[in-house]
Design an enzyme around this catalytic site. Structure first.
Site, short mmCIF file in Angstrom:
data_model
loop_
_atom_site.label_atom_id
_atom_site.label_comp_id
_atom_site.label_asym_id
_atom_site.label_seq_id
_atom_site.Cartn_x
_atom_site.Cartn_y
_atom_site.Cartn_z
N CYS A 54 0.82 -1.20 0.00
CA CYS A 54 0.00 0.00 0.00
C CYS A 54 0.86 1.26 0.00
CB CYS A 54 -0.91 0.02 1.23
SG CYS A 54 -2.09 -1.33 1.30
N GLU A 56 0.56 3.89 1.88
CA GLU A 56 0.87 4.32 3.23
C GLU A 56 2.10 3.59 3.78
OE1 GLU A 56 -1.98 3.40 1.80
OE2 GLU A 56 -3.67 3.78 3.14
N CYS A 94 -2.23 -1.14 7.23
CA CYS A 94 -1.59 0.18 7.28
C CYS A 94 -1.86 0.87 8.61
CB CYS A 94 -2.06 1.04 6.11
SG CYS A 94 -1.40 0.48 4.53
#
Length: 136
Positions: A54, A56, A94
């Site tokens: 991801c 993030e 995340c």
């Protein structure tokens, strides 16, 4: 001092580098350290799916690999190119990474809604009863 809009704009810029040949869902993140440095990240897909990362986590891992471990805020934007930016909260994994490095009652998550309005949340509000280093 960086404004919320400037951090969102950096996340939008980071989104341009997303590698999403399978989903076409592009995400960008801009992570602000307590020292004022910004680390950008994008989502990076993989044909085997589970190695996908991801935006993030890309930003956090980049920051930590460069020695930063204290953070103030992260801006996250995402969506399909054909639909424009959509409300894009971080996934559970995340959120857990954020919990590892951030004070849940101070760390802010900035998200853009469909009306281009910035919504600000504290980590403790999007990860209630979070588990982090203080729990050990």
């Amino acid at each position: 001092m960086m404004s919320d809009r400037e951090l969102i704009d950096l996340a939008i810029e980071a989104r341009n580098n997303a590698y999403t040949p399978y989903s076409d869902f592009k995400v960008g993140a801009a992570l602000l350290s307590k020292e004022g440095k910004v680390y950008k990240g994008c989502n990076i897909e993989n044909a085997a799916y589970t190695p996908t990362n991801c935006a993030e986590r890309t930003a956090f891992f980049k920051a930590v690999s460069e020695g930063a471990t204290d953070f103030k805020a992260i801006a996250i934007v995402g969506g399909y190119d054909k639909d424009g930016l959509k409300f894009c909260p971080p996934c559970g994994v995340c959120r857990q990474v954020m919990m590892e490095f951030c004070e849940s009652d101070k760390f802010r998550i900035l998200l853009l809604d469909e009306d281009d309005e910035i919504k600000s949340y504290l980590l403790k509000d999007i990860l209630p009863f979070g588990f982090g280093p203080k729990n050990l």
